[in-house]
Design a protein around this motif. Structure first.
Motif, PDB file in Angstrom:
ATOM      1  N   THR A   1       2.899  -0.735   4.414  1.00  0.00           N
ATOM      2  CA  THR A   1       2.479   0.582   3.931  1.00  0.00           C
ATOM      3  C   THR A   1       3.645   1.554   3.828  1.00  0.00           C
ATOM      4  O   THR A   1       4.491   1.643   4.719  1.00  0.00           O
ATOM      5  CB  THR A   1       1.399   1.169   4.867  1.00  0.00           C
ATOM      6  OG1 THR A   1       0.245   0.320   4.816  1.00  0.00           O
ATOM      7  CG2 THR A   1       1.004   2.573   4.437  1.00  0.00           C
TER       8      THR A   1
ATOM      9  N   VAL B   1       0.446   5.377   0.392  1.00  0.00           N
ATOM     10  CA  VAL B   1      -0.478   6.444   0.771  1.00  0.00           C
ATOM     11  C   VAL B   1       0.162   7.771   0.403  1.00  0.00           C
ATOM     12  O   VAL B   1       1.174   8.177   0.979  1.00  0.00           O
ATOM     13  CB  VAL B   1      -0.808   6.411   2.275  1.00  0.00           C
ATOM     14  CG1 VAL B   1      -1.790   7.533   2.623  1.00  0.00           C
ATOM     15  CG2 VAL B   1      -1.381   5.058   2.666  1.00  0.00           C
TER      16      VAL B   1
ATOM     17  N   VAL C   1      -8.811   5.371   4.740  1.00  0.00           N
ATOM     18  CA  VAL C   1      -7.622   4.696   4.208  1.00  0.00           C
ATOM     19  C   VAL C   1      -7.018   3.779   5.264  1.00  0.00           C
ATOM     20  O   VAL C   1      -6.620   2.645   4.971  1.00  0.00           O
ATOM     21  CB  VAL C   1      -6.589   5.728   3.710  1.00  0.00           C
ATOM     22  CG1 VAL C   1      -5.258   5.053   3.365  1.00  0.00           C
ATOM     23  CG2 VAL C   1      -7.137   6.466   2.493  1.00  0.00           C
TER      24      VAL C   1
ATOM     25  N   HIS D   1       0.847  -1.195   0.000  1.00  0.00           N
ATOM     26  CA  HIS D   1       0.000   0.000   0.000  1.00  0.00           C
ATOM     27  C   HIS D   1       0.880   1.242   0.000  1.00  0.00           C
ATOM     28  O   HIS D   1       1.829   1.332   0.794  1.00  0.00           O
ATOM     29  CB  HIS D   1      -0.920   0.036   1.216  1.00  0.00           C
ATOM     30  CG  HIS D   1      -1.909  -1.085   1.263  1.00  0.00           C
ATOM     31  ND1 HIS D   1      -3.122  -1.040   0.621  1.00  0.00           N
ATOM     32  CD2 HIS D   1      -1.842  -2.305   1.869  1.00  0.00           C
ATOM     33  CE1 HIS D   1      -3.764  -2.180   0.833  1.00  0.00           C
ATOM     34  NE2 HIS D   1      -3.009  -2.959   1.586  1.00  0.00           N
TER      35      HIS D   1
ATOM     36  N   HIS E   1      -3.294   4.870  -2.496  1.00  0.00           N
ATOM     37  CA  HIS E   1      -4.356   5.600  -1.803  1.00  0.00           C
ATOM     38  C   HIS E   1      -3.981   7.080  -1.753  1.00  0.00           C
ATOM     39  O   HIS E   1      -2.797   7.434  -1.661  1.00  0.00           O
ATOM     40  CB  HIS E   1      -4.542   5.085  -0.380  1.00  0.00           C
ATOM     41  CG  HIS E   1      -4.692   3.597  -0.274  1.00  0.00           C
ATOM     42  ND1 HIS E   1      -5.914   2.960  -0.308  1.00  0.00           N
ATOM     43  CD2 HIS E   1      -3.759   2.606  -0.142  1.00  0.00           C
ATOM     44  CE1 HIS E   1      -5.735   1.652  -0.191  1.00  0.00           C
ATOM     45  NE2 HIS E   1      -4.434   1.408  -0.092  1.00  0.00           N
TER      46      HIS E   1
END
Length: 541
Positions: free
Chosen positions: A196, A145, A187, A143, A174
């Motif tokens: 992440t 962000v 999120v 992931h 995201h």
């Protein structure tokens, strides 16, 4: 230069009066074979894109006068000054060299910096994509962000969504921008800290919304067991303020530079687009740049009367300043381009929503139109009723790809049919006689309700397919359209002082909201004071 006093402006005003009541359906109906059709005369190609502007309330004389206006307002000189690194942003004494990010010419301004910066991005992106960049527990990144706002969010988010069919399937991107905690919370519910990576994008690294979200995300990592030393494996910065980045706790080696000569809403081509490169890979990111470069070269070299950004900009001037129309619609017939209208809102309205000239004089003519829209066909069932039968005329830009990015049979033909039918219907309308033929003489009361005035202007922009090159070209088309209009209006499209006052006042109000003692609210107007008091009561309840 007083725009209203230019000879061509006066000629355009008179010309508008002479054709304002002409109907486009009559122009199309009067075509005689084998002469070139109206569509032939008013369709041009450039940079891999096709623009059909034949369904506009213009004729050859209109276009000739608008081109003359472009010359009279020195559009070409403003264009050339931007490409060569001139100070086109005088209030901040900066160049606007986003085009330098898209060329491989070694003699271009800042070529060495751009090449080194892109190479650093590519190395990092590949490390994330192939699983070499690991989190604090030794697990690969799944992931990413991106925390930013405005140009640090809208551009990358729009591109990644548009090219979703090309992204690496096991990495999810995201975007968090809103200071409303729901944005970040939504999120957080989808990600795991071990997998992440956060990219904090802020030129100053002091932007309130961005830094509030970044601090909250950092606290979330710490609560998960990630130590301060291990945070280096999870936080990357894109910024021009190294000292603030280090103070936040991000390692200098994990910083990608933002340059003062690239404005925020023109920055997705730079390290601001790091999340794009992670999603689609360095090679396809280069293709995005190549598409933009094709339009750059078209804008620089094509004659004004065959120049896509110039004509798109001039048509906007025609409707804004002579018809007095206040808005226009972006209608991409592509769900992948869902975020394009929002992206173009910032590009055009923040750039050209100005009321003073370059030399600081207040102007007495309208500038930026309101930009709005949604993808078709959803928009047809939302606001197209107003576009067809409302008393307000709203021009529409239809954008569609001739090839689909999916394998479902039958869908794309229907999509194309809807797109082309809407522009035809907006142009043709429906007369009373045609309505009577539909309902018959026994339902005459219904006739006024199914009459359409038509004569509603539209552009249709065709992409052969939606891919990185065509998307890059499409974005650059609207960037340069914005510059064309700014040159004619004699305004600065590269600053945005209008957002500053609200930022200043919000800090004062925030202090009043969280003050331990009762704040003196008399420094505000009565409405704001009452709102603060009501909010304080709710907060402390």
């Amino acid at each position: 230069m007083n725009l209203n006093s230019l000879p061509t402006w006066s000629a355009l005003t008179a010309h508008y009066e002479s054709i304002r009541d002409c109907h486009m359906r009559d122009w199309f109906a009067s075509e005689n074979d084998p002469a070139p059709t109206r569509a032939d005369r008013f369709t041009i190609n450039g940079g891999g894109l096709t623009l059909d502007f034949s369904k506009n309330r213009v004729n050859e004389q209109t276009i000739a006068l608008l081109i003359q206006l472009a010359r009279e307002t020195n559009v070409q000189a403003r264009r050339d000054e931007m490409f060569t690194g001139g100070i086109v942003n005088p209030t901040e004494h900066r160049s606007a060299l986003h085009t330098a990010l898209r060329t491989s010419d070694p003699s271009a301004p800042y070529a060495a910096q751009v090449k080194a910066g892109r190479a650093k991005m590519a190395v990092f992106a590949e490390r994330v994509r192939n699983g070499q960049w690991i989190g604090y527990t030794g697990k690969p990144i799944q992931h990413v962000v991106n925390i930013g706002i405005g140009g640090s969010d809208l551009g990358p988010k729009m591109v990644v969504h548009a090219l979703h069919h090309l992204k690496k399937s096991d990495i999810h991107i995201h975007y968090v921008s809103n200071i409303d905690g729901i944005d970040l919370q939504n999120v957080l519910e989808q990600i795991n800290p071990e997998h992440t990576l956060a990219i904090v994008v802020s030129k100053t690294f002091t932007t309130s919304e961005t830094m509030t979200n970044a601090h909250s995300l950092r606290d979330w990592f710490r609560r998960s067991g990630c130590s301060s030393d291990q945070l280096a494996q999870h936080f990357i910065a894109v910024s021009a303020n190294l000292s603030e980045v280090v103070r936040f706790g991000i390692e200098p080696d994990n910083v990608f530079e933002m340059w003062e000569w690239v404005g925020g809403r023109y920055s997705l081509w730079s390290a601001v687009g790091l999340s794009i490169m992670i999603a689609i890979g360095p090679e396809k990111f280069d293709q995005l740049l190549e598409g933009a470069y094709l339009i750059d070269e078209h804008f620089r070299c094509a004659p004004l009367e065959r120049n896509l950004p110039v004509l798109l900009g001039l048509l906007g001037i025609w409707y804004r300043n002579f018809f007095g129309l206040q808005s226009y619609v972006i209608a991409p017939y592509s769900q992948a381009l869902h975020f394009l209208p929002a992206y173009l809102q910032q590009l055009e309205m923040e750039s050209n929503g100005k009321s003073v000239t370059l030399d600081g004089r207040f102007i007495d003519y309208p500038t930026s139109a309101v930009v709005w829209g949604e993808p078709g066909t959803n928009s047809q069932h939302a606001f197209f009723q107003m576009l067809h039968q409302g008393p307000t005329i709203v021009p529409v830009d239809f954008i569609v790809s001739l090839a689909p990015n999916h394998s479902l049979p039958g869908h794309h033909e229907k999509l194309l049919a809807n797109c082309f039918a809407q522009s035809e219907a907006l142009m043709l309308g429906r007369t009373e006689t045609e309505a009577e033929n539909i309902v018959g003489r026994k339902q005459t009361a219904l006739i006024p309700h199914i009459v359409f005035p038509g004569n509603r202007p539209t552009n249709t922009i065709l992409l052969n397919e939606l891919n990185p090159r065509s998307l890059g070209a499409l974005i650059a088309l609207y960037e340069h359209k914005t510059l064309v209009q700014a040159a004619i209006w004699n305004i600065n499209p590269f600053d945005q002082w209008g957002v500053e006052l609200g930022k200043i006042l919000s800090k004062v109000i925030e202090s009043d909201l969280i003050s331990a003692s009762s704040a003196d609210l008399r420094k505000h107007d009565s409405s704001t004071s009452a709102l603060i008091a009501r909010a304080r009561e709710a907060i402390t309840r």
